[in-house]
Design a protein around this motif. Structure first.
Motif, short mmCIF file in Angstrom:
data_model
loop_
_atom_site.label_atom_id
_atom_site.label_comp_id
_atom_site.label_asym_id
_atom_site.label_seq_id
_atom_site.Cartn_x
_atom_site.Cartn_y
_atom_site.Cartn_z
N LYS A 32 -13.09 -0.13 -7.03
CA LYS A 32 -12.93 -0.93 -5.81
C LYS A 32 -13.80 -0.33 -4.70
N ALA A 33 -14.39 -1.22 -3.89
CA ALA A 33 -15.20 -0.78 -2.74
C ALA A 33 -14.83 -1.66 -1.55
N ILE A 86 -3.70 3.30 0.38
CA ILE A 86 -4.46 2.71 -0.71
C ILE A 86 -3.65 1.59 -1.35
N ASP A 87 -4.35 0.74 -2.10
CA ASP A 87 -3.67 -0.33 -2.82
C ASP A 87 -2.80 0.28 -3.91
N ARG A 88 -1.59 -0.19 -4.01
CA ARG A 88 -0.67 0.29 -5.06
C ARG A 88 -1.25 -0.13 -6.41
N GLY A 135 -12.70 3.44 -4.01
CA GLY A 135 -11.63 4.04 -4.80
C GLY A 135 -10.25 3.87 -4.21
N ASN A 136 -9.28 4.13 -5.06
CA ASN A 136 -7.86 4.19 -4.70
C ASN A 136 -7.30 5.35 -5.50
N PHE A 137 -7.36 6.54 -4.93
CA PHE A 137 -6.95 7.74 -5.65
C PHE A 137 -5.55 8.17 -5.22
N ARG A 138 -4.70 8.50 -6.20
CA ARG A 138 -3.32 8.88 -5.90
C ARG A 138 -3.23 10.29 -5.33
N GLN A 171 0.83 -1.20 0.00
CA GLN A 171 0.00 0.00 0.00
C GLN A 171 0.86 1.26 0.00
N ILE A 172 0.26 2.34 -0.49
CA ILE A 172 0.91 3.64 -0.56
C ILE A 172 -0.05 4.70 -0.03
N ALA A 173 0.46 5.88 0.28
CA ALA A 173 -0.40 6.97 0.75
C ALA A 173 -1.28 7.45 -0.40
#
Length: 84
Positions: free
Chosen positions: A35-36, A79-81, A50-53, A4-6
């Motif tokens: 993704k939920a 969030i998921d990379r 979501g997985n927003f950068r 995971q990443i920020a």
């Protein structure tokens, strides 16, 4: 599980588990490619999507869903990379 990443997600609901699962299902019917997540943080469940950068991406998507999911808000989290 992926590293995971920020990043950011949108919390669309929090409360009882059944209600969160229902909101998650409704969301996935409208946005099947997004993704939920169902999370549990004492004392309640949370439905996040979501997985927003960056915050700008998250805020943009929030505007799209706000009418269907009032009360939604952007959160900063891990969030998921993204997969390559």
């Amino acid at each position: 599980k992926y590293p995971q990443i920020a990043g950011y997600r949108i919390e669309i609901f929090n409360g009882r588990r059944d209600d969160c699962l229902s909101k998650r299902s409704n969301f996935l019917r409208q946005f099947p490619n997004m993704k939920a997540y169902l999370l549990y943080e004492v004392p309640e469940y949370k439905t996040q999507v979501g997985n927003f950068r960056n915050r700008l991406e998250a805020e943009g998507f929030l505007q799209k869903i706000r009418s269907d999911f009032p009360g939604s808000f952007v959160i900063s989290c891990q969030i998921d990379r993204p997969q390559i």
